[in-house]
Design a protein around this motif. Structure first.
Motif, PDB file in Angstrom:
ATOM      1  N   TRP A  14       0.911  -1.226   0.168  1.00 46.54           N
ATOM      2  CA  TRP A  14      -0.155  -0.066   0.012  1.00 46.54           C
ATOM      3  C   TRP A  14       0.745   1.346  -0.233  1.00 46.54           C
ATOM      4  N   GLY A  51      -2.253  -6.283   1.198  1.00 44.29           N
ATOM      5  CA  GLY A  51      -1.031  -5.427   1.018  1.00 44.29           C
ATOM      6  C   GLY A  51      -0.652  -4.223   1.987  1.00 44.29           C
ATOM      7  N   LEU A  67      -6.265 -14.245  -2.387  1.00 40.87           N
ATOM      8  CA  LEU A  67      -7.318 -15.124  -2.277  1.00 40.87           C
ATOM      9  C   LEU A  67      -8.690 -14.210  -2.544  1.00 40.87           C
ATOM     10  N   PHE A 298       1.171   6.757   4.081  1.00 44.93           N
ATOM     11  CA  PHE A 298       2.260   6.995   5.088  1.00 44.93           C
ATOM     12  C   PHE A 298       3.032   5.646   5.382  1.00 44.93           C
ATOM     13  N   GLU A 302       4.590   0.959  15.016  1.00 42.49           N
ATOM     14  CA  GLU A 302       3.848   0.958  16.276  1.00 42.49           C
ATOM     15  C   GLU A 302       4.349  -0.359  17.344  1.00 42.49           C
ATOM     16  N   HIS A 384       4.640  -4.187  16.614  1.00 42.65           N
ATOM     17  CA  HIS A 384       3.328  -4.692  15.701  1.00 42.65           C
ATOM     18  C   HIS A 384       4.115  -5.390  14.408  1.00 42.65           C
TER      19      HIS A 384
HETATM   20  C1  FAD Z   1      -3.711   2.764   6.248  1.00 43.78           C
HETATM   21  C2  FAD Z   1      -3.325   1.603   7.423  1.00 43.78           C
HETATM   22  C3  FAD Z   1      -4.271   1.452   8.515  1.00 43.78           C
HETATM   23  C4  FAD Z   1      -3.799   0.390   9.386  1.00 43.78           C
HETATM   24  N1  FAD Z   1      -4.517   0.346  10.714  1.00 43.78           N
HETATM   25  C5  FAD Z   1      -4.296  -0.674  11.461  1.00 43.78           C
HETATM   26  C6  FAD Z   1      -5.034  -0.749  12.712  1.00 43.78           C
HETATM   27  O1  FAD Z   1      -5.803   0.320  13.294  1.00 43.78           O
HETATM   28  N2  FAD Z   1      -4.774  -1.607  13.778  1.00 43.78           N
HETATM   29  C7  FAD Z   1      -3.530  -2.528  13.322  1.00 43.78           C
HETATM   30  O2  FAD Z   1      -3.547  -3.337  14.318  1.00 43.78           O
HETATM   31  N3  FAD Z   1      -2.938  -2.388  12.179  1.00 43.78           N
HETATM   32  C8  FAD Z   1      -3.388  -1.589  11.266  1.00 43.78           C
HETATM   33  N4  FAD Z   1      -2.557  -1.552  10.083  1.00 43.78           N
HETATM   34  C9  FAD Z   1      -1.745  -2.586   9.631  1.00 43.78           C
HETATM   35  C10 FAD Z   1      -2.629  -3.953   9.031  1.00 43.78           C
HETATM   36  O3  FAD Z   1      -3.842  -4.229   9.636  1.00 43.78           O
HETATM   37  C11 FAD Z   1      -1.748  -5.136   9.032  1.00 43.78           C
HETATM   38  O4  FAD Z   1      -0.550  -4.820   8.452  1.00 43.78           O
HETATM   39  C12 FAD Z   1      -2.468  -6.261   8.341  1.00 43.78           C
HETATM   40  O5  FAD Z   1      -1.558  -7.269   8.409  1.00 43.78           O
HETATM   41  C13 FAD Z   1      -2.814  -5.955   6.878  1.00 43.78           C
HETATM   42  O6  FAD Z   1      -3.507  -6.827   6.431  1.00 43.78           O
HETATM   43  P1  FAD Z   1      -3.622  -7.250   4.908  1.00 43.78           P
HETATM   44  O7  FAD Z   1      -4.830  -7.949   4.518  1.00 43.78           O
HETATM   45  O8  FAD Z   1      -3.178  -5.971   4.070  1.00 43.78           O
HETATM   46  O9  FAD Z   1      -2.445  -8.345   4.962  1.00 43.78           O
HETATM   47  P2  FAD Z   1      -1.107  -8.397   4.121  1.00 43.78           P
HETATM   48  O10 FAD Z   1      -0.315  -7.362   4.444  1.00 43.78           O
HETATM   49  O11 FAD Z   1      -1.100  -8.436   2.563  1.00 43.78           O
HETATM   50  O12 FAD Z   1      -0.300  -9.833   4.837  1.00 43.78           O
HETATM   51  C14 FAD Z   1       0.092  -9.829   5.957  1.00 43.78           C
HETATM   52  C15 FAD Z   1       0.480 -11.020   6.269  1.00 43.78           C
HETATM   53  O13 FAD Z   1      -0.616 -12.055   6.258  1.00 43.78           O
HETATM   54  C16 FAD Z   1      -0.147 -13.115   5.408  1.00 43.78           C
HETATM   55  N5  FAD Z   1      -1.367 -13.524   4.847  1.00 43.78           N
HETATM   56  C17 FAD Z   1      -2.132 -12.968   3.994  1.00 43.78           C
HETATM   57  N6  FAD Z   1      -3.141 -13.824   3.379  1.00 43.78           N
HETATM   58  C18 FAD Z   1      -2.855 -14.949   4.152  1.00 43.78           C
HETATM   59  C19 FAD Z   1      -3.473 -16.298   4.076  1.00 43.78           C
HETATM   60  N7  FAD Z   1      -4.634 -16.648   3.331  1.00 43.78           N
HETATM   61  N8  FAD Z   1      -2.923 -17.236   4.744  1.00 43.78           N
HETATM   62  C20 FAD Z   1      -1.886 -17.195   5.371  1.00 43.78           C
HETATM   63  N9  FAD Z   1      -1.141 -16.049   5.417  1.00 43.78           N
HETATM   64  C21 FAD Z   1      -1.719 -14.686   4.888  1.00 43.78           C
HETATM   65  C22 FAD Z   1       1.091 -12.583   4.522  1.00 43.78           C
HETATM   66  O14 FAD Z   1       1.694 -13.381   3.963  1.00 43.78           O
HETATM   67  C23 FAD Z   1       1.623 -11.577   5.465  1.00 43.78           C
HETATM   68  O15 FAD Z   1       2.663 -12.356   6.178  1.00 43.78           O
HETATM   69  C24 FAD Z   1      -2.881  -0.594   9.162  1.00 43.78           C
HETATM   70  C25 FAD Z   1      -2.248  -0.310   7.873  1.00 43.78           C
HETATM   71  C26 FAD Z   1      -2.546   0.710   7.072  1.00 43.78           C
HETATM   72  C27 FAD Z   1      -1.746   0.605   5.722  1.00 43.78           C
END
Ligand code: FAD
Length: 431
Positions: A14, A51, A67, A298, A302, A384
């Motif tokens: 992202w 992502g 997925l 950004f 954390e 985090h």
């Molecule tokens: C704008 C923004 C706001 C956010 N706010 C918060 C918040 O309020 N609280 C907080 O705690 N975090 C927050 N985050 C962080 C975010 O929630 C985490 O980084 C979360 O992991 C992102 O989810 P995602 O689906 O994008 O996972 P990804 O970043 O795509 O993947 C995260 C991990 O999950 C694994 N994964 C994905 N799918 C599967 C699957 N099906 N099986 C096994 N492993 C899998 C990936 O390999 C990777 O290791 C924020 C991030 C951003 C950019």
């Protein structure tokens, strides 16, 4: 290979700080497609949700699998307040679907575009003294292992698997489905207000215990903070005013650009501009009020800190910034989350106070995060998993009593290291 949906080369996260220019990006439409991609695609293989992680936990030179085409609710039971969901589903799509069954997530983070699997893999959390992170609600899993075979378990049949799979960084296999604890759907009353940061800090422990959800932000160089609380209500819904977050960010940045030579002037102008901010009061469905949208890109760090040290560490970070780092302008966010017993949950063992620092994606962040991290570490913080930090296996094993159990299970489930990239090898202490 079977038709695995969209097929392209290259992936980026992202904020754009993690890239995998040579990776094959695939979106399977069925378990069969997934198995074929997983077992025959170029390795290392990594799963990706939205992502939205800032750490190098997805990027690979091999194959990135998403997925998005295998989503939805498998079954939901309002009697037991549980549901089984396909883990690749985005949270923003799950909430309205669960609402049709009279169910809701007990809590959510700032945004809800993440996939359930991705969010739980890094222990995504919201705020609320009595609410654990999203991962802590997982009671059953269905996982595809690196060799394509299926592993299933519940808290009753295989508690170790669940405690490990709750926060896994995608290291154990592909999370296909999860059974989760929910609650009956509910409305929230959201209130925001601006106050001097010292007033907020004094009141924070009491506000955490009286509000269902409470968090606050500090606007650097202003002396002011923003309270945000949510409480359950049965009163009729109101219209949510359009968000002015982006306009406020633009104003705070412009003050930084124009007045970074004078902390005194900057404080006076920011304080004059924000102290009369009108309080917001909105009532609506929980998932629509807990999560918001973030347009400004950004990068973020954390740390989750013990309750005893969290607020003092936050004070130290402010002191450091306002003495030495006039470039900082992004608000600092403070939340609280209940303890749990996930092996790699940063909240394992006790509740924690989370302090998050941000820097715009188009500016360098290292100078800031490298200075904040020692403060967080000295206060006993755990990072985090999805946000920037510099810790490797040696540090992490000292922070997590079950670290060795997790890595042993990881080796057992993925002996060939199909999910292992060089960055993750440093996390797990593997060659
Ligand atoms: C704008 C923004 C706001 C956010 N706010 C918060 C918040 O309020 N609280 C907080 O705690 N975090 C927050 N985050 C962080 C975010 O929630 C985490 O980084 C979360 O992991 C992102 O989810 P995602 O689906 O994008 O996972 P990804 O970043 O795509 O993947 C995260 C991990 O999950 C694994 N994964 C994905 N799918 C599967 C699957 N099906 N099986 C096994 N492993 C899998 C990936 O390999 C990777 O290791 C924020 C991030 C951003 C950019």
């Amino acid at each position: 290979m079977a038709d695995s949906g969209i097929h392209k080369t290259g992936w980026t996260n992202w904020s754009g700080n993690q890239i995998a220019p040579d990776a094959q990006f695939l979106q399977p439409r069925s378990e069969e497609d997934l198995r074929e991609t997983l077992t025959q695609g170029e390795g290392p293989v990594r799963l990706v949700g939205a992502g939205h992680s800032f750490t190098p936990i997805v990027a690979t030179s091999g194959t990135v699998i998403n997925l998005d085409h295998m989503g939805g609710v498998v079954c939901a039971d309002p009697q037991t307040n549980t549901a089984t969901i396909r883990a690749g589903t985005r949270l923003k799509d799950l909430s309205p679907e669960l609402e049709q069954h009279g169910l809701a997530f007990k809590n959510l983070g700032d945004i809800n575009v993440q996939s359930f699997a991705g969010a739980t893999a890094t222990a995504t959390h919201g705020t609320g003294e009595t609410f654990g992170c999203l991962s802590s609600e997982i009671t059953g899993v269905r996982i595809m292992k690196a060799d394509g075979s299926i592993l299933e378990g519940t808290l009753d049949t295989n508690p170790d698997l669940i405690r490990a799979a709750q926060v896994s960084l995608g290291a154990l296999g592909v999370l296909l489905e999860a059974t989760i604890r929910l609650c009956p759907s509910y409305n929230l009353h959201r209130r925001t207000s601006v106050e001097p940061i010292e007033t907020i800090l004094q009141a924070a422990p009491e506000r955490w215990s009286t509000h269902r959800n409470f968090e606050f932000y500090y606007i650097p160089f202003s002396g002011l903070g923003l309270n945000i609380s949510h409480d359950e209500t049965d009163t009729p819904e109101t219209e949510r005013p359009p968000s002015d977050d982006e306009a406020a960010m633009a104003a705070i940045k412009s003050m930084r650009d124009k007045f970074k030579w004078s902390s005194f002037l900057r404080r006076r102008l920011l304080s004059a501009g924000f102290k009369n901010t009108r309080p917001e009061s909105t009532i609506g469905p929980s998932w629509q009020l807990l999560a918001t949208t973030r347009e400004t890109l950004f990068n973020e760090m954390e740390y989750h800190l013990p309750v005893e040290t969290g607020l003092d560490a936050f004070r130290d970070v402010i002191k450091y910034i306002e003495r030495h780092q006039r470039k900082v302008y992004f608000p600092i966010e403070i939340r609280k989350t209940a303890g749990d017993d996930g092996w790699l949950s940063p909240f394992q063992g006790a509740p924690r106070i989370s302090v998050a620092v941000h820097a715009p994606a188009d500016e360098d962040h290292l100078w800031f995060f490298e200075a904040a991290e020692p403060i967080f570490r000295a206060a006993g913080g755990r990072p985090h998993w999805g946000k920037l930090h510099s810790l490797e296996a040696e540090d992490l094993s000292g922070l997590y009593p079950d670290f060795a159990r997790f890595t042993a299970l990881r080796r057992d489930l993925d002996p060939e290291g199909r999910f292992m990239t060089p960055a993750l090898a440093r996390t797990w202490g593997e060659s």
